[in-house]
Structures are given as C-alpha cells and as structure tokens.
Design an enzyme around this catalytic site. Structure first.
Site, PDB file in Angstrom:
ATOM      1  CG  HIS A 116      36.015  40.664  42.481  1.00 23.25           C
ATOM      2  ND1 HIS A 116      36.339  41.980  42.709  1.00 23.25           N
ATOM      3  CD2 HIS A 116      37.133  40.084  41.986  1.00 23.25           C
ATOM      4  CE1 HIS A 116      37.591  42.189  42.366  1.00 23.25           C
ATOM      5  NE2 HIS A 116      38.118  41.051  41.928  1.00 23.25           N
ATOM      6  CG  ASP A 118      40.902  37.594  41.786  1.00 22.67           C
ATOM      7  OD1 ASP A 118      40.227  38.618  41.563  1.00 22.67           O
ATOM      8  OD2 ASP A 118      42.076  37.634  42.214  1.00 22.67           O
ATOM      9  CG  HIS A 267      39.938  40.962  46.069  1.00 24.39           C
ATOM     10  ND1 HIS A 267      39.846  39.605  45.842  1.00 24.39           N
ATOM     11  CD2 HIS A 267      40.232  41.524  44.883  1.00 24.39           C
ATOM     12  CE1 HIS A 267      40.080  39.363  44.567  1.00 24.39           C
ATOM     13  NE2 HIS A 267      40.314  40.505  43.956  1.00 24.39           N
ATOM     14  NE  ARG A 284      44.641  38.014  39.117  1.00 21.88           N
ATOM     15  CZ  ARG A 284      43.371  38.039  38.712  1.00 21.88           C
ATOM     16  NH1 ARG A 284      42.501  38.839  39.288  1.00 21.88           N
ATOM     17  NH2 ARG A 284      42.971  37.283  37.724  1.00 21.88           N
TER      18      ARG A 284
HETATM   19 FE   LIG Z   1      40.261  40.808  41.813  1.00 19.37          FE
END
Ligand SMILES: [Fe+2]
Length: 311
Positions: A116, A118, A267, A284
């Site tokens: 995917h 993000d 990723h 993140r």
């Molecule tokens: Fe992700």
C-alpha cells in the site's frame, strides 16, 4: 555514492544506493540535530532519486522526530482515524502490534499484508512518511518498498497507453478491512469514509516521473470497467508493482529510520512475525501531500472525505 560536505555542522553525509531501483543508506548524519538548508536540500534530492532513505542508530524521541520531519514539509496529525497518538505528540502514529487488537477489535489482527501507499484513500495522500523503530524483533518484521515509477516504466508500451487515461477508486480499508465492522474503529471509518478517484498514472510533482499509482491495500476498482474487467486489470498492475526487481527490503533495529517518498512508492508490512510472541514498535510521521494529477492534467476527485492538512 554522493558525498555532501557540510562545514557549518561538520556533518558529511553520504547516500549509498542499496538496490537496483530503490533505496539508499544515509551515512554521516545525526537527524536529531538541527539541519542546515544545504543538508535539507541534499536529503530532499536523494529522497526523490532513491525514493526511500535509510538511517541507522538515530537516538531520537518524538520531539526530534517531529522536528526532523518539519524540515521537509507540513506535518499532519498522526492519522485521519487514529486517536492513540501520545498527547504530547499528536503527530506521532504508533505502529505497535500490541495495540492492534484493541484498535481494530479483532484478535490477532497482526500486520496488514497488502502492499500500500500510506492513506492513498485521501484526496491528498501524504507526500512522505518517516518511520522510526523503537522496539525491533530479533528476527523478522522487515518492511519492503517498491518503486512505482520503475513499475510504470517496465510496462509494455501497449499497456502504458491503455492505463494512461484510466482512473481508479481508492477506499480506506480496501476490499477486506482488518478491523471488525462493529468495533469503534470500524464505526469511525463507516461514519466518515475516505474514498477518492485517482488517476491510475500520476505525474510526480517534483520529478515529473510517471507513477503507477494503484495499490492492493486501497485501490478497489478501475472506473468504467465491469467488476470482472477491473479485477483483471488491477491484478495485472499489482503484479507489476510487486515485481521484486523494483523493490528493496529493510531490516529494523532500534534507532533505524526510513524516510520514503509516498508519492512514488508502495510498501509492505511484514507478516512473518504474526505467529511469534514478539513486540515491534515503530513511530511514524507523515508530511502533507498534494492532490495527484494525471498525465492529462486532470486532478483526483474526492468521493468522500476532505483534504488532510498539516501544520
Ligand atoms: Fe504503511
């Protein structure tokens, strides 16, 4: 290898590519320090060239992580649906397998296994994500990235021509959400769904590269095709973005940081630790993104949901 000397801060940074199409190790930098404009520019250039940059042994906390992120753009809140962010750092998303059961209301949800980009269900998906490891398992738990410009470039001309004008629907949760529909998370998503129609091929706003902007995590259908046709076309495109020739795989250690261009990559979260009793905690930040534009100059359109702004 590119060497940039930075006399002011005595930091001499180097970028060492680690795979055929994507990824570079960055040496000679402490990202917890204030960066000079030259250094910010070098990192930005390397990010667009290599798509994902890897830093090791960065002894930083949330404050330094957010400060580093701010050098490269506006930092968004942790996530459109997240309310687990530490109160002192609302920009931080915890990627923590201990939270998943509570968050998604499903036992052993584990890591999502789909490639995917993000939050591509947003009308303006993040421009970049910066992920740092706080607790890394002794084995497993690696993340892989793929270069979506290389994926597009590798399509035969006839297929490029076919997909160039197509548009696709991206939906938060994709076809098979990891959360239970009756969980708080599921209800939150259902109450304010994120659904966007993006061009299948977007033009990168900085590099001008053509990006194959579909991913199995969020892209649910190609607009204008029958469900059967759409599935067949998506399967073919997903095969190309998952082609290992375009990918790089990264092994996490405490203090590792990965900084990726979310406009040009997808990723894959690891699933090889789901059966092990391990803890894996990463944090993140995401940088505010722009609205994608196709080769024809037509921007994405929102079906449901607003832009996600940072500050
Ligand atoms: Fe992700």
């Amino acid at each position: 290898m590119t060497v940039i000397d930075n006399d002011t801060h005595q930091q001499s940074v180097t970028f060492a590519p680690v795979a055929g199409h994507i990824g570079a190790d960055v040496h000679g930098i402490d990202i917890g320090q204030e960066l000079t404009p030259d250094l910010v520019e070098s990192i930005t250039t390397a990010l667009h060239r290599y798509k994902v940059l890897f830093f090791r042994n960065q002894n930083i906390g949330h404050t330094e992580h957010i400060a580093f992120s701010r050098n490269f753009g506006r930092v968004t809140a942790s996530h459109p649906y997240d309310d687990d962010a530490p109160t002192e750092a609302p920009e931080i998303l915890a990627v923590d397998n201990r939270l998943y059961e509570k968050r998604f209301g499903r036992k052993a949800a584990g890591y999502t296994s789909a490639w995917h980009t993000d939050i591509s269900a947003l009308i303006n998906p993040p421009a970049a994500s910066i992920l740092r490891a706080d607790i890394a398992p002794d084995r497993g738990g690696d993340t892989s990235w793929t270069n979506l410009a290389a994926a597009y470039a590798n399509l035969p001309d006839a297929l490029k021509e076919f997909v160039d004008g197509l548009r696709a629907e991206h939906r938060f949760g994709g076809r098979a959400p990891v959360w239970s529909t009756d969980s708080d998370y599921g209800k939150k998503v259902a109450a304010a769904p994120l659904i966007t129609e993006h061009p299948v091929v977007r033009v990168h706003p900085v590099t001008g590269e053509r990006i194959l902007f579909v991913n199995p995590g969020f892209t649910v259908r190609i607009v204008g095709l029958t469900p059967r046709q759409s599935d067949a076309v998506l399967e073919l495109l997903f095969d190309e973005i998952e082609n290992s020739a375009h990918t790089v795989r990264f092994r996490w250690e405490k203090g590792s940081v990965a900084f990726w261009d979310n406009r040009a990559t997808a990723h894959l979260a690891p699933t090889d630790v789901n059966h092990l009793d391990v803890t894996r905690v990463l944090y993140r930040t995401t940088l505010e993104g722009d609205i994608p534009v196709g080769i024809d100059g037509v921007p994405s359109t929102s079906i449901s949901g607003d832009q996600f702004f940072g500050s």
